[in-house]
Design a protein around this motif. Sequence first.
Motif, PDB file in Angstrom:
ATOM      1  N   ALA A  66       6.319  15.861  36.960  1.00  0.00           N
ATOM      2  CA  ALA A  66       6.093  15.416  35.682  1.00  0.00           C
ATOM      3  C   ALA A  66       7.149  16.377  34.652  1.00  0.00           C
ATOM      4  O   ALA A  66       7.804  15.346  33.899  1.00  0.00           O
ATOM      5  CB  ALA A  66       4.931  14.869  34.991  1.00  0.00           C
ATOM      6  N   ASP A  67       7.026  17.206  35.458  1.00  0.00           N
ATOM      7  CA  ASP A  67       7.609  18.395  34.116  1.00  0.00           C
ATOM      8  C   ASP A  67      10.333  18.279  34.473  1.00  0.00           C
ATOM      9  O   ASP A  67      10.757  18.447  33.267  1.00  0.00           O
ATOM     10  CB  ASP A  67       7.578  20.417  34.292  1.00  0.00           C
ATOM     11  N   ALA A  68       9.696  18.218  35.773  1.00  0.00           N
ATOM     12  CA  ALA A  68      11.137  17.661  35.817  1.00  0.00           C
ATOM     13  C   ALA A  68      11.448  16.928  35.969  1.00  0.00           C
ATOM     14  O   ALA A  68      13.229  16.813  35.176  1.00  0.00           O
ATOM     15  CB  ALA A  68      11.162  17.810  37.568  1.00  0.00           C
ATOM     16  N   VAL A  69      11.492  15.841  35.612  1.00  0.00           N
ATOM     17  CA  VAL A  69      11.661  14.512  34.955  1.00  0.00           C
ATOM     18  C   VAL A  69      11.639  13.893  33.997  1.00  0.00           C
ATOM     19  O   VAL A  69      11.656  13.011  32.915  1.00  0.00           O
ATOM     20  CB  VAL A  69      11.800  13.366  36.220  1.00  0.00           C
ATOM     21  N   GLY A  70      11.160  14.673  32.973  1.00  0.00           N
ATOM     22  CA  GLY A  70      10.692  14.417  31.722  1.00  0.00           C
ATOM     23  C   GLY A  70       9.127  13.573  31.435  1.00  0.00           C
ATOM     24  O   GLY A  70       9.770  13.039  30.546  1.00  0.00           O
ATOM     25  N   MET A  71       8.133  13.688  32.363  1.00  0.00           N
ATOM     26  CA  MET A  71       7.455  12.243  32.513  1.00  0.00           C
ATOM     27  C   MET A  71       5.985  12.728  31.388  1.00  0.00           C
ATOM     28  O   MET A  71       6.078  13.933  31.797  1.00  0.00           O
ATOM     29  CB  MET A  71       6.844  11.801  33.543  1.00  0.00           C
ATOM     30  N   HIS A  72       5.875  12.150  30.982  1.00  0.00           N
ATOM     31  CA  HIS A  72       4.032  12.547  30.228  1.00  0.00           C
ATOM     32  C   HIS A  72       2.897  12.711  31.643  1.00  0.00           C
ATOM     33  O   HIS A  72       3.011  11.616  32.512  1.00  0.00           O
ATOM     34  CB  HIS A  72       3.117  11.261  29.847  1.00  0.00           C
ATOM     35  N   TYR A  73       2.880  13.870  32.230  1.00  0.00           N
ATOM     36  CA  TYR A  73       1.996  13.731  32.587  1.00  0.00           C
ATOM     37  C   TYR A  73       0.014  13.315  32.663  1.00  0.00           C
ATOM     38  O   TYR A  73      -0.482  14.697  31.684  1.00  0.00           O
ATOM     39  CB  TYR A  73       1.834  15.761  33.968  1.00  0.00           C
ATOM     40  N   LYS A  74      -0.490  12.799  33.583  1.00  0.00           N
ATOM     41  CA  LYS A  74      -1.856  12.611  33.291  1.00  0.00           C
ATOM     42  C   LYS A  74      -2.994  12.582  34.819  1.00  0.00           C
ATOM     43  O   LYS A  74      -2.431  11.730  35.248  1.00  0.00           O
ATOM     44  CB  LYS A  74      -1.976  10.949  32.847  1.00  0.00           C
ATOM     45  N   PRO A  75      -3.494  13.731  34.274  1.00  0.00           N
ATOM     46  CA  PRO A  75      -4.116  13.943  36.118  1.00  0.00           C
ATOM     47  C   PRO A  75      -5.349  13.399  36.182  1.00  0.00           C
ATOM     48  O   PRO A  75      -5.860  13.147  34.709  1.00  0.00           O
ATOM     49  CB  PRO A  75      -4.583  15.377  35.701  1.00  0.00           C
ATOM     50  N   ILE A  76      -5.902  12.546  36.971  1.00  0.00           N
ATOM     51  CA  ILE A  76      -7.655  12.116  37.062  1.00  0.00           C
ATOM     52  C   ILE A  76      -8.054  12.317  38.242  1.00  0.00           C
ATOM     53  O   ILE A  76      -6.460  13.184  40.060  1.00  0.00           O
ATOM     54  CB  ILE A  76      -8.155  11.168  36.233  1.00  0.00           C
ATOM     55  N   SER A  77      -9.153  13.030  38.487  1.00  0.00           N
ATOM     56  CA  SER A  77      -9.722  13.149  39.922  1.00  0.00           C
ATOM     57  C   SER A  77     -10.949  12.280  40.208  1.00  0.00           C
ATOM     58  O   SER A  77     -11.372  11.156  39.750  1.00  0.00           O
ATOM     59  CB  SER A  77     -10.148  14.820  39.662  1.00  0.00           C
TER      60      SER A  77
END
Length: 439
Positions: A75-86
Amino acid sequence: MSDLFGSQEQQEIPKANAPLADRLRPASLGEVIGQEHLTGPDGAIGRMVAAGTLSSMILWGPPGTGKTSIARLLADAVGMHYKPISAVFSGVADLKKAFAEAETMARTGKQTLLFVDEIHRFNRAQQDGFLPFVESGVVTLVGATTENPSFELNAALLSRTQVMILRRLDDEALGTLLDRAETAEQRKLPITEDARSALISSADGDGRFLLNQASTLFSIYVENPLDPAGMAALLQKRMPVYDKDREGHYNLISALHKSLRGSDPQAALYWMARMLVAGEEPLYVLRRLVRFASEDIGLADPQALVQCLAAKDAYDFLGSPEGELAIVQACLYLATAPKSNSAYKAQKAAWKLARETGSLMPPAHILNAPTKLMKDIGYGKGYAYDHDADEGFSGANYWPDEVKPASLYQPVERGFERKVIERLNYWDNLRKSINNNGG
């Protein structure tokens, strides 16, 4: 939820008192170790990042190999919003909230990387819920799993994702992790070189486990470096990764079966030990050995089945651990026995012929006739009692009138089946002689 190098939340500057694994999380994909086949310039992930676009993917690999770190760094590398869920802690409501958030971000021109840890824990219906959002591009899905996606994820989801296989960290990668830990702590681990090798070996490819062990070692004071025995007394033992109802279970039983079939007693004993040491039920192993005795040895050595059943009785009588020696004996007997799958092939051929021929009646002469009516219609008429014939063999036909006698069982020239071939040839020749002479 924490991963090998940190939490699922957006990357923050680690605090000085944060856990070692958190402080050592990589800041870029280039710092991820052990997965260069994916993250390197020529790897699938490396190429995606270079192009600036990501496809939805499933990261499949053992625990502690960096799945969550890779997702965050993507996500950081391509400038995306990172949304984590488990998937362990999330339900339908959480998914709806995540999709709604992604739709809001999309309207502002920001794409969302939805990271789903333990994605295999979502049921089939929940997995279907991802499909419209993946297809429409609302989210780029990155799922992480330790289980074989072929078994745990539905076909529709798999068809919309690429499966990236992460490797178990090798000794070199684990050694690099320890080097980084020592650099971060600005001191060497209080262990000898032999103990360091033992520490790496004990991690079984799990970087998170290794760093947790290193944290424990950094927290103690010893006058002299610990040797392997001293270190083992201090640290917890890592149990082998093995789920008795999942892929690891089937992989090891397949390895055992094929080692037995390949007549390699050393490898067979190793794979069996792997299963039992990891907590497999001994009776399950015995059931597989019994099956092998019939499927892959059969009449090439009739004692193989006897050995397995005796091992089962011995284990029932002695229990663990004493009874496990009988299982070892049966395993070695099977591996060193002559092999034949003739009985197995005969069974398949007989079952196939039975299905094809349906409900054909046996020839009347071999039917019992307990009533007068049955005698009157020919049941038992002309039956030749073999014990009254020369050689104790009448040479009669026992097949349905509509079926030509078939050779379902074809023994091989190995082991006891050599004797079986002699017996079959004897009866066949005698049958031909009787029939040719009008017997």
